[in-house]
Design a protein around this motif. Structure first.
Motif, PDB file in Angstrom:
ATOM      1  N   CYS A  76       0.830  -1.211   0.000  1.00 31.60           N
ATOM      2  CA  CYS A  76       0.000   0.000   0.000  1.00 31.60           C
ATOM      3  C   CYS A  76       0.862   1.257   0.000  1.00 31.60           C
ATOM      4  CB  CYS A  76      -0.907   0.014   1.229  1.00 31.60           C
ATOM      5  SG  CYS A  76      -2.121  -1.318   1.241  1.00 31.60           S
ATOM      6  N   ASP A  77       0.360   2.290  -0.689  1.00 33.06           N
ATOM      7  CA  ASP A  77       1.025   3.597  -0.712  1.00 33.06           C
ATOM      8  C   ASP A  77       0.523   4.495   0.416  1.00 33.06           C
ATOM      9  OD1 ASP A  77       2.505   3.192  -3.204  1.00 33.06           O
ATOM     10  OD2 ASP A  77       0.528   3.220  -4.152  1.00 33.06           O
ATOM     11  N   GLY A  78      -0.646   4.197   0.911  1.00 33.81           N
ATOM     12  CA  GLY A  78      -1.251   4.984   1.972  1.00 33.81           C
ATOM     13  C   GLY A  78      -2.388   4.187   2.585  1.00 33.81           C
ATOM     14  N   GLU A 104       7.632  -1.048   6.793  1.00 34.38           N
ATOM     15  CA  GLU A 104       6.505  -1.154   5.869  1.00 34.38           C
ATOM     16  C   GLU A 104       5.529   0.017   6.019  1.00 34.38           C
ATOM     17  OE1 GLU A 104       8.306  -5.093   6.504  1.00 34.38           O
ATOM     18  OE2 GLU A 104       7.636  -3.529   7.861  1.00 34.38           O
ATOM     19  N   TRP A 105       5.530   0.673   7.162  1.00 34.76           N
ATOM     20  CA  TRP A 105       4.668   1.849   7.380  1.00 34.76           C
ATOM     21  C   TRP A 105       5.332   3.148   6.920  1.00 34.76           C
ATOM     22  CZ3 TRP A 105       0.041   0.287   8.413  1.00 34.76           C
ATOM     23  CH2 TRP A 105      -0.215  -0.772   9.289  1.00 34.76           C
ATOM     24  N   ASN A 106       6.627   3.181   6.910  1.00 29.05           N
ATOM     25  CA  ASN A 106       7.384   4.431   6.736  1.00 29.05           C
ATOM     26  C   ASN A 106       7.059   5.187   5.458  1.00 29.05           C
ATOM     27  OD1 ASN A 106      10.634   3.503   8.196  1.00 29.05           O
ATOM     28  ND2 ASN A 106       8.613   3.583   9.088  1.00 29.05           N
ATOM     29  N   ASN A 107       7.004   6.525   5.587  1.00 26.94           N
ATOM     30  CA  ASN A 107       6.868   7.451   4.460  1.00 26.94           C
ATOM     31  C   ASN A 107       5.610   7.219   3.630  1.00 26.94           C
ATOM     32  OD1 ASN A 107       9.412   8.686   5.125  1.00 26.94           O
ATOM     33  ND2 ASN A 107      10.353   6.826   4.332  1.00 26.94           N
ATOM     34  N   LYS A 108       4.548   6.916   4.323  1.00 26.49           N
ATOM     35  CA  LYS A 108       3.246   6.766   3.690  1.00 26.49           C
ATOM     36  C   LYS A 108       2.277   7.738   4.358  1.00 26.49           C
ATOM     37  CE  LYS A 108       4.203   2.013   2.429  1.00 26.49           C
ATOM     38  NZ  LYS A 108       3.787   0.604   2.484  1.00 26.49           N
ATOM     39  N   ALA A 109       1.152   7.940   3.732  1.00 31.48           N
ATOM     40  CA  ALA A 109       0.151   8.869   4.262  1.00 31.48           C
ATOM     41  C   ALA A 109      -1.035   8.084   4.804  1.00 31.48           C
ATOM     42  CB  ALA A 109      -0.315   9.825   3.167  1.00 31.48           C
ATOM     43  N   ALA A 110      -1.760   8.714   5.717  1.00 31.48           N
ATOM     44  CA  ALA A 110      -2.944   8.058   6.277  1.00 31.48           C
ATOM     45  C   ALA A 110      -4.002   9.077   6.655  1.00 31.48           C
ATOM     46  CB  ALA A 110      -2.565   7.236   7.507  1.00 31.48           C
ATOM     47  N   ALA A 137       2.553   9.976   7.721  1.00 33.75           N
ATOM     48  CA  ALA A 137       2.037  11.345   7.739  1.00 33.75           C
ATOM     49  C   ALA A 137       0.507  11.295   7.710  1.00 33.75           C
ATOM     50  CB  ALA A 137       2.551  12.115   6.522  1.00 33.75           C
ATOM     51  N   THR A 138      -0.114  11.788   8.766  1.00 34.10           N
ATOM     52  CA  THR A 138      -1.580  11.791   8.815  1.00 34.10           C
ATOM     53  C   THR A 138      -2.118  13.102   8.273  1.00 34.10           C
ATOM     54  OG1 THR A 138      -1.580  12.552  11.118  1.00 34.10           O
ATOM     55  CG2 THR A 138      -1.755  10.178  10.742  1.00 34.10           C
ATOM     56  N   VAL A 139      -3.179  13.006   7.477  1.00 38.23           N
ATOM     57  CA  VAL A 139      -3.805  14.199   6.922  1.00 38.23           C
ATOM     58  C   VAL A 139      -4.710  14.828   7.970  1.00 38.23           C
ATOM     59  CG1 VAL A 139      -3.656  13.268   4.583  1.00 38.23           C
ATOM     60  CG2 VAL A 139      -5.767  12.965   5.884  1.00 38.23           C
ATOM     61  N   ARG A 140      -4.974  16.098   7.800  1.00 39.34           N
ATOM     62  CA  ARG A 140      -5.762  16.843   8.780  1.00 39.34           C
ATOM     63  C   ARG A 140      -7.232  16.445   8.778  1.00 39.34           C
ATOM     64  NH1 ARG A 140      -8.973  21.374   8.983  1.00 39.34           N
ATOM     65  NH2 ARG A 140      -8.795  22.617  10.873  1.00 39.34           N
ATOM     66  N   THR A 141      -7.806  16.274   7.598  1.00 36.49           N
ATOM     67  CA  THR A 141      -9.227  15.970   7.477  1.00 36.49           C
ATOM     68  C   THR A 141      -9.515  14.626   8.143  1.00 36.49           C
ATOM     69  OG1 THR A 141      -9.302  17.164   5.390  1.00 36.49           O
ATOM     70  CG2 THR A 141     -11.139  15.698   5.867  1.00 36.49           C
ATOM     71  N   GLN A 184       1.128  10.154  -3.033  1.00 36.67           N
ATOM     72  CA  GLN A 184       1.897  10.378  -4.252  1.00 36.67           C
ATOM     73  C   GLN A 184       3.104  11.278  -3.990  1.00 36.67           C
ATOM     74  OE1 GLN A 184      -1.319  11.805  -6.714  1.00 36.67           O
ATOM     75  NE2 GLN A 184      -1.711   9.768  -7.557  1.00 36.67           N
ATOM     76  N   ALA A 185       2.917  12.286  -3.151  1.00 37.80           N
ATOM     77  CA  ALA A 185       4.021  13.196  -2.844  1.00 37.80           C
ATOM     78  C   ALA A 185       5.150  12.480  -2.100  1.00 37.80           C
ATOM     79  CB  ALA A 185       3.512  14.374  -2.013  1.00 37.80           C
ATOM     80  N   LEU A 186       4.806  11.482  -1.296  1.00 42.58           N
ATOM     81  CA  LEU A 186       5.810  10.752  -0.525  1.00 42.58           C
ATOM     82  C   LEU A 186       6.464   9.618  -1.325  1.00 42.58           C
ATOM     83  CD1 LEU A 186       3.993  10.663   2.912  1.00 42.58           C
ATOM     84  CD2 LEU A 186       6.186  11.757   2.434  1.00 42.58           C
ATOM     85  N   ARG A 187       5.964   9.319  -2.512  1.00 44.73           N
ATOM     86  CA  ARG A 187       6.524   8.229  -3.313  1.00 44.73           C
ATOM     87  C   ARG A 187       8.025   8.395  -3.559  1.00 44.73           C
ATOM     88  NH1 ARG A 187       2.725   7.148  -7.302  1.00 44.73           N
ATOM     89  NH2 ARG A 187       2.045   5.402  -6.059  1.00 44.73           N
ATOM     90  N   PRO A 188       8.523   9.586  -3.958  1.00 43.76           N
ATOM     91  CA  PRO A 188       9.979   9.727  -4.161  1.00 43.76           C
ATOM     92  C   PRO A 188      10.781   9.454  -2.890  1.00 43.76           C
ATOM     93  CG  PRO A 188       8.804  11.590  -5.119  1.00 43.76           C
ATOM     94  CD  PRO A 188       7.800  10.801  -4.335  1.00 43.76           C
TER      95      PRO A 188
END
Length: 195
Positions: A76-78, A104-110, A137-141, A184-188
């Motif tokens: 998973c990417d996020g 496996e969790w690192n540098n992904k969004a949630a 990285a957790t999103v605000r919403t 997507q931003a964290l993919r690189p």
């Protein structure tokens, strides 16, 4: 295209989480048909209380259940975590599942969809702290679901029916937008670390 795991954060029989996850998956498929959404149900992995002899930081998994869990998370990417609130926090099953892995969790969004008597907000705050330590990285919403307003129950001990307010789908769509963009931003970053 991103692959987003929608995590059922409870394993308890009669849980409401599976209903909520299926709603999340339905809205996700409508709002973002170009992306892949996968339901990741903790109950399908039968993780015992953390039983790996080495800390997850080292990535040396000796148990088959850990390897299966690591593969599911790694692809998973996020994530969208659907979590109940148990005693002002997340479920023990979700905490245990998080603790099994690290890289496996690192540098992904949630994003977080919480539910409970008070919308699960305290569980969500605890989950944010845990995810930060795992470099997620957790999103605000956030979607906050009330057992009184977003579920219809005849008997308090039964899961009842999931009947989210109309405004909840709009908030969920915003959460999904954010999770996809951040993933997507964290993919690189993920690619650089894996190289």
């Amino acid at each position: 295209m991103s692959r987003i795991g929608i995590v059922v954060g409870s394993t308890r029989p009669g849980r409401r989480g599976r209903m909520v996850v299926e709603w999340v998956a339905s809205v996700a498929a409508q709002e973002h048909p170009a992306h892949e959404f996968e339901i990741v149900d903790l109950a399908d992995f039968s993780l015992p209380l953390l039983d790996e002899p080495d800390p997850a930081l080292f990535g040396r998994y000796g148990k088959e259940h850990t390897v299966r869990w690591a593969e599911a998370v790694a692809r998973c990417d996020g994530f969208v975590f659907v979590t109940p609130e148990y005693n002002h926090s997340i479920s023990g099953a979700l905490k245990n599942a998080l603790d099994f892995l690290y890289a496996e969790w690192n540098n992904k969004a949630a994003g977080i969809v919480s539910y409970g008597l008070h919308g699960g907000t305290r569980a969500a705050e605890h989950l944010r702290l845990i995810l930060a330590e795992l470099r997620v990285a957790t999103v605000r919403t956030q979607v906050v679901l009330s057992l009184f307003d977003d579920f219809t129950r005849q008997v308090p001990t039964e899961p009842g029916a999931f009947t989210p307010g109309a405004h909840q789908a709009k908030t969920l769509a915003e959460l999904l937008d954010d999770v996809i963009v951040w993933s997507q931003a964290l993919r690189p970053v993920r690619e650089r670390v894996q190289a």
